[in-house]
Design a protein around this motif. Structure first.
Motif, short mmCIF file in Angstrom:
data_model
loop_
_atom_site.label_atom_id
_atom_site.label_comp_id
_atom_site.label_asym_id
_atom_site.label_seq_id
_atom_site.Cartn_x
_atom_site.Cartn_y
_atom_site.Cartn_z
N ASP A 94 71.36 29.28 52.81
CA ASP A 94 71.07 30.72 52.83
C ASP A 94 70.02 31.04 51.78
N LEU A 95 69.00 31.79 52.16
CA LEU A 95 68.00 32.19 51.19
C LEU A 95 68.63 33.19 50.23
N PRO A 96 68.38 33.04 48.92
CA PRO A 96 68.97 33.97 47.95
C PRO A 96 68.40 35.38 48.13
N LYS A 97 69.26 36.35 48.16
CA LYS A 97 68.82 37.73 48.30
C LYS A 97 68.34 38.26 46.96
N GLY A 98 67.42 39.21 47.01
CA GLY A 98 66.90 39.78 45.77
C GLY A 98 65.92 40.89 46.08
N ASP A 99 65.58 41.62 45.07
CA ASP A 99 64.64 42.73 45.22
C ASP A 99 63.22 42.20 45.09
N TYR A 100 62.81 41.40 46.07
CA TYR A 100 61.50 40.74 46.01
C TYR A 100 60.37 41.71 46.34
N ASP A 101 59.28 41.55 45.62
CA ASP A 101 58.05 42.27 45.95
C ASP A 101 57.17 41.45 46.89
N PHE A 102 57.24 40.12 46.74
CA PHE A 102 56.40 39.21 47.51
C PHE A 102 57.17 37.94 47.86
N SER A 103 56.71 37.28 48.91
CA SER A 103 57.10 35.89 49.14
C SER A 103 55.84 35.08 49.38
N TRP A 104 55.91 33.80 49.04
CA TRP A 104 54.77 32.88 49.16
C TRP A 104 55.24 31.63 49.90
N CYS A 105 54.48 31.22 50.91
CA CYS A 105 54.85 30.08 51.74
C CYS A 105 53.58 29.33 52.14
N ARG A 106 53.46 28.07 51.68
CA ARG A 106 52.25 27.31 51.98
C ARG A 106 52.62 25.95 52.58
N TRP A 107 52.07 25.67 53.76
CA TRP A 107 52.26 24.38 54.45
C TRP A 107 53.74 24.01 54.54
N VAL A 108 54.53 24.99 54.90
CA VAL A 108 55.96 24.76 55.12
C VAL A 108 56.27 24.75 56.62
N LEU A 109 55.67 25.68 57.37
CA LEU A 109 55.96 25.78 58.80
C LEU A 109 55.54 24.52 59.56
N SER A 110 54.62 23.74 58.99
CA SER A 110 54.20 22.50 59.63
C SER A 110 55.28 21.42 59.57
N PHE A 111 56.27 21.60 58.71
CA PHE A 111 57.23 20.53 58.46
C PHE A 111 58.68 20.88 58.76
N VAL A 112 59.01 22.15 58.91
CA VAL A 112 60.39 22.51 59.24
C VAL A 112 60.60 22.37 60.75
N ASN A 113 61.85 22.10 61.15
CA ASN A 113 62.11 21.87 62.57
C ASN A 113 62.46 23.13 63.35
N ASP A 114 62.51 24.29 62.66
CA ASP A 114 62.86 25.52 63.36
C ASP A 114 62.17 26.72 62.67
N PRO A 115 60.85 26.88 62.87
CA PRO A 115 60.15 28.01 62.26
C PRO A 115 60.75 29.38 62.59
N PRO A 116 61.19 29.62 63.84
CA PRO A 116 61.80 30.93 64.12
C PRO A 116 63.00 31.23 63.22
N LEU A 117 63.81 30.20 62.94
CA LEU A 117 64.96 30.41 62.06
C LEU A 117 64.51 30.74 60.64
N LEU A 118 63.49 30.06 60.16
CA LEU A 118 63.00 30.32 58.80
C LEU A 118 62.48 31.75 58.67
N ILE A 119 61.69 32.21 59.63
CA ILE A 119 61.15 33.57 59.55
C ILE A 119 62.26 34.60 59.72
N LYS A 120 63.26 34.28 60.53
CA LYS A 120 64.42 35.17 60.66
C LYS A 120 65.14 35.31 59.32
#
Length: 271
Positions: free
Chosen positions: A104-130
């Protein structure tokens, strides 16, 4: 966490390569972050932080009044990241040894998220973006640097062995459950999860051997050839030919390198 799930490996040579890769891309990344509004006091979620090169820059930018939450599943990379921050005396980073697909992604009062060259390697991009959509607050900004057309990577004059090597790279990433052109599905996934794309910028470069950018793909070739041999996809003769052809191109001042197309997407959470 097992290190075997990393198709690129998590060994020391790969850690060094990732450092070079970050330095090559650092001017582009810093410009992106500045335009997006990352500054002192902001809270940033770093997805797939690796050894923490980007997280380190982010921590210095947001300062003591801000915070970086770095997520990484490799124990080797997490260990390196903790050592980096300890040496720099930075205490504004929380590191989670976490698999983005199963944890589970940790919840928090985030202003931004940063993601670089991750979607190329995970097996379920829709789940990650969800999952990302579930933890990012309304009005927050999510930033991505992802490959959109990996096959743009080539040399001019064209090098047949490099193009065959590129085919093996694409095949092995897909066999491991990833997708080299991870950016292709991203705009639709973001829209489905409450994000609106605010900007999309292509990053592709054409450089000569005396440009630092040349070192990025050439170093990747050197590190990944042994991995391909381990996988049984190539033999030593082919690897030696790839190295020789690359060295020949590097000695040609008129040779050109076209990098893989990366798309920068900046999206705002609307819901």
């Amino acid at each position: 966490m097992s290190e075997k799930g990393y198709v690129l490996g998590t060994h020391d040579q790969e850690l060094v390569r990732l450092g070079l890769q970050h330095r090559v891309w650092r001017p582009v990344v810093l410009d992106c972050w500045q335009k997006a509004g990352i500054t002192a006091g902001k809270r940033v979620l770093d997805l797939g932080a690796g050894p923490g090169y980007a997280a380190l820059d982010l921590a210095e930018i947001v300062g003591p009044s801000g915070e970086v939450v770095a997520l990484e599943r490799s124990g080797n990379f997490v260990k390196a990241m903790r050592e980096f921050f300890q040496r720099r005396g930075l205490a504004n980073v929380k590191i989670h040894e976490l698999d983005l697909m199963t944890g589970d992604l940790p919840k928090g009062d985030y202003d931004f998220s940063w993601c670089r060259w991750v979607l190329s390697f995970v097996n379920d991009p829709p789940l990650l973006i969800k999952k990302l959509g579930e933890v990012m607050p309304k009005g927050s900004i999510s930033i991505f640097h992802e490959y959109a057309h990996y096959e743009t990577w080539r040399f001019l004059p064209r090098i047949a062995t490099q193009e065959k090597f590129r085919e093996h790279v694409i095949a092995t990433w897909r066999e491991s459950g990833g997708e080299p052109d991870g950016a292709a599905s991203l705009p639709a996934l973001l829209l489905q999860n409450g994000f609106i794309t605010r900007s999309a910028t292509p990053h592709i470069f054409c450089v000569r051997p005396n440009n630092y950018m040349w070192e990025w793909p050439s170093t990747f070739i050197e590190v990944y050839l042994p991995r391909l041999i381990e996988m049984g996809r190539i033999d030593q003769t082919f690897a030696d030919k790839v190295r020789a052809d690359l060295a020949s191109a590097g000695d040609n001042p008129n040779a050109l390198l076209i990098t893989p197309l990366v798309v920068e997407i900046v999206a705002e959470k609307m819901e």
